[in-house]
Design a protein around this motif. Structure first.
Motif, mmCIF file in Angstrom:
data_model
loop_
_atom_site.group_PDB
_atom_site.id
_atom_site.type_symbol
_atom_site.label_atom_id
_atom_site.label_comp_id
_atom_site.label_asym_id
_atom_site.label_seq_id
_atom_site.Cartn_x
_atom_site.Cartn_y
_atom_site.Cartn_z
ATOM 1 N N ARG A 73 -3.037 -5.660 -3.106
ATOM 2 C CA ARG A 73 -2.969 -4.783 -1.931
ATOM 3 C C ARG A 73 -3.902 -5.219 -0.816
ATOM 4 O O ARG A 73 -3.797 -4.729 0.309
ATOM 5 C CB ARG A 73 -3.280 -3.338 -2.318
ATOM 6 C CG ARG A 73 -2.319 -2.739 -3.322
ATOM 7 C CD ARG A 73 -0.883 -2.720 -2.888
ATOM 8 N NE ARG A 73 -0.640 -1.859 -1.759
ATOM 9 C CZ ARG A 73 0.502 -1.788 -1.106
ATOM 10 N NH1 ARG A 73 1.521 -2.514 -1.474
ATOM 11 N NH2 ARG A 73 0.637 -0.993 -0.075
ATOM 12 N N ALA A 74 -4.844 -6.140 -1.109
ATOM 13 C CA ALA A 74 -5.780 -6.589 -0.076
ATOM 14 C C ALA A 74 -6.227 -8.019 -0.372
ATOM 15 O O ALA A 74 -6.319 -8.418 -1.533
ATOM 16 C CB ALA A 74 -6.986 -5.667 -0.010
ATOM 17 N N VAL A 82 -7.914 -7.852 4.855
ATOM 18 C CA VAL A 82 -6.573 -7.479 5.299
ATOM 19 C C VAL A 82 -5.945 -6.686 4.161
ATOM 20 O O VAL A 82 -5.825 -7.186 3.040
ATOM 21 C CB VAL A 82 -5.728 -8.717 5.650
ATOM 22 C CG1 VAL A 82 -4.352 -8.294 6.149
ATOM 23 C CG2 VAL A 82 -6.438 -9.582 6.686
ATOM 24 N N SER A 83 -5.552 -5.447 4.449
ATOM 25 C CA SER A 83 -5.040 -4.540 3.421
ATOM 26 C C SER A 83 -3.626 -4.096 3.734
ATOM 27 O O SER A 83 -3.272 -3.881 4.892
ATOM 28 C CB SER A 83 -5.932 -3.297 3.324
ATOM 29 O OG SER A 83 -7.256 -3.653 3.027
ATOM 30 N N ARG A 84 -2.833 -3.936 2.679
ATOM 31 C CA ARG A 84 -1.490 -3.372 2.796
ATOM 32 C C ARG A 84 -1.606 -1.862 2.748
ATOM 33 O O ARG A 84 -2.300 -1.308 1.907
ATOM 34 C CB ARG A 84 -0.616 -3.837 1.630
ATOM 35 C CG ARG A 84 -0.322 -5.328 1.579
ATOM 36 C CD ARG A 84 0.862 -5.744 2.394
ATOM 37 N NE ARG A 84 2.069 -5.005 2.140
ATOM 38 C CZ ARG A 84 2.984 -5.341 1.238
ATOM 39 N NH1 ARG A 84 2.837 -6.416 0.507
ATOM 40 N NH2 ARG A 84 4.060 -4.601 1.093
ATOM 41 N N THR A 85 -0.901 -1.170 3.634
ATOM 42 C CA THR A 85 -0.957 0.291 3.684
ATOM 43 C C THR A 85 0.424 0.914 3.559
ATOM 44 O O THR A 85 0.627 2.064 3.939
ATOM 45 C CB THR A 85 -1.620 0.756 5.001
ATOM 46 O OG1 THR A 85 -0.835 0.270 6.104
ATOM 47 C CG2 THR A 85 -3.040 0.251 5.115
ATOM 48 N N PHE A 99 -0.174 -3.332 7.737
ATOM 49 C CA PHE A 99 -1.448 -3.960 7.386
ATOM 50 C C PHE A 99 -2.559 -3.410 8.268
ATOM 51 O O PHE A 99 -2.319 -3.053 9.426
ATOM 52 C CB PHE A 99 -1.366 -5.477 7.614
ATOM 53 C CG PHE A 99 -0.266 -6.147 6.866
ATOM 54 C CD1 PHE A 99 -0.485 -6.724 5.633
ATOM 55 C CD2 PHE A 99 1.024 -6.222 7.399
ATOM 56 C CE1 PHE A 99 0.540 -7.363 4.935
ATOM 57 C CE2 PHE A 99 2.055 -6.844 6.719
ATOM 58 C CZ PHE A 99 1.809 -7.417 5.484
ATOM 59 N N THR A 100 -3.775 -3.363 7.726
ATOM 60 C CA THR A 100 -4.964 -3.073 8.516
ATOM 61 C C THR A 100 -5.934 -4.227 8.348
ATOM 62 O O THR A 100 -5.931 -4.922 7.328
ATOM 63 C CB THR A 100 -5.652 -1.763 8.077
ATOM 64 O OG1 THR A 100 -6.026 -1.880 6.703
ATOM 65 C CG2 THR A 100 -4.739 -0.571 8.282
ATOM 66 N N LYS A 141 2.506 -3.243 11.998
ATOM 67 C CA LYS A 141 3.527 -2.540 11.212
ATOM 68 C C LYS A 141 4.862 -3.222 11.489
ATOM 69 O O LYS A 141 5.331 -3.245 12.632
ATOM 70 C CB LYS A 141 3.582 -1.069 11.598
ATOM 71 C CG LYS A 141 4.659 -0.305 10.873
ATOM 72 C CD LYS A 141 4.687 1.140 11.336
ATOM 73 C CE LYS A 141 6.052 1.726 11.148
ATOM 74 N NZ LYS A 141 6.177 3.042 11.754
ATOM 75 N N LEU A 156 1.103 -13.327 6.933
ATOM 76 C CA LEU A 156 0.795 -12.532 8.110
ATOM 77 C C LEU A 156 -0.151 -13.338 8.991
ATOM 78 O O LEU A 156 -1.202 -13.785 8.533
ATOM 79 C CB LEU A 156 0.120 -11.226 7.707
ATOM 80 C CG LEU A 156 -0.503 -10.410 8.841
ATOM 81 C CD1 LEU A 156 0.579 -9.890 9.786
ATOM 82 C CD2 LEU A 156 -1.349 -9.280 8.293
ATOM 83 N N PHE A 170 0.275 -12.754 1.080
ATOM 84 C CA PHE A 170 0.502 -11.734 0.058
ATOM 85 C C PHE A 170 1.744 -12.105 -0.738
ATOM 86 O O PHE A 170 2.664 -12.726 -0.199
ATOM 87 C CB PHE A 170 0.744 -10.361 0.694
ATOM 88 C CG PHE A 170 -0.450 -9.757 1.370
ATOM 89 C CD1 PHE A 170 -1.235 -8.841 0.704
ATOM 90 C CD2 PHE A 170 -0.786 -10.097 2.667
ATOM 91 C CE1 PHE A 170 -2.340 -8.268 1.318
ATOM 92 C CE2 PHE A 170 -1.879 -9.536 3.301
ATOM 93 C CZ PHE A 170 -2.657 -8.617 2.625
ATOM 94 N N GLU A 172 4.936 -10.321 -2.673
ATOM 95 C CA GLU A 172 5.652 -9.040 -2.690
ATOM 96 C C GLU A 172 6.797 -9.118 -3.686
ATOM 97 O O GLU A 172 7.644 -10.012 -3.616
ATOM 98 C CB GLU A 172 6.210 -8.742 -1.295
ATOM 99 C CG GLU A 172 7.050 -7.497 -1.217
ATOM 100 C CD GLU A 172 6.230 -6.208 -1.298
ATOM 101 O OE1 GLU A 172 6.857 -5.144 -1.417
ATOM 102 O OE2 GLU A 172 5.004 -6.250 -1.235
#
Length: 176
Positions: A73-74, A82-85, A99-100, A141, A156, A170, A172
């Motif tokens: 997730r990060a 970098v994190s997946r939200t 992502f944040t 997003k 990303l 990442f 997925e």
């Protein structure tokens, strides 16, 4: 034009932007550091219609393929987190990929990169089927439709205030 170059095991990812010469040909120098089979994808539009051309290039030498990393997730890249939200992606349906970016727990603003807050390239494990999507106007997003279930590698790319380009990768697992 976007030129994506990636080794078949999804290592060595490069997202390049060739320039057009006077004779109409597009060119850019490319360095392939490791031996192995690479996929080259040219992503462009003609009169508003998107096109993707693809081919393979082999680099001689002893190649050792790497397994795709497990989904997380990060990731940490260049001192940033970098994190997946978002939730899980589903094949054939529009999925949100959000992502944040933080540094030391504090949000980091992303700057426009080639006219968008970021770019996301997704490549399906095995055949390297290709998606290239841009985010909504103000944040990282993305809305993407994965053609089939399977494991994808997401790349990303975004810029921060210092003008540096960052790439966060990442894995997925896309379900049915």
């Amino acid at each position: 034009m976007h030129l994506i170059v990636v080794r078949r095991d999804t290592t060595g990812f490069q997202h390049l932007h060739p320039t057009q010469r006077r004779d109409g040909a597009w060119s850019i120098p490319v360095t392939l550091r490791d031996a192995g089979a690479y996929r080259v994808l040219a992503d462009f539009s003609v009169d508003g219609t998107p096109h993707t051309l693809a081919g393979d290039v082999a680099v001689d030498g002893s190649a050792r393929s790497q397994a795709l990393p497990a989904p997380v997730r990060a990731v940490d890249v260049d001192g940033l987190r970098v994190s997946r939200t978002d939730g899980a992606a589903k094949a054939g349906a529009e999925s949100e990929l959000a992502f944040t970016v933080t540094r030391g727990g504090a949000p980091v603003a992303v700057q426009d990169y080639l006219g968008a807050k970021g770019h996301l390239v997704a490549l399906r494990q095995g055949d390297l089927a290709f998606l290239h999507v841009h985010p909504d106007e103000n944040r990282l997003k993305f809305m993407a439709t994965f053609p089939t279930a399977g494991r994808y590698r997401l790349f990303l790319q975004f810029k921060t205030g210092d003008g540096r380009l960052h790439t966060a990768a990442f894995t997925e697992d896309v379900s049915r």
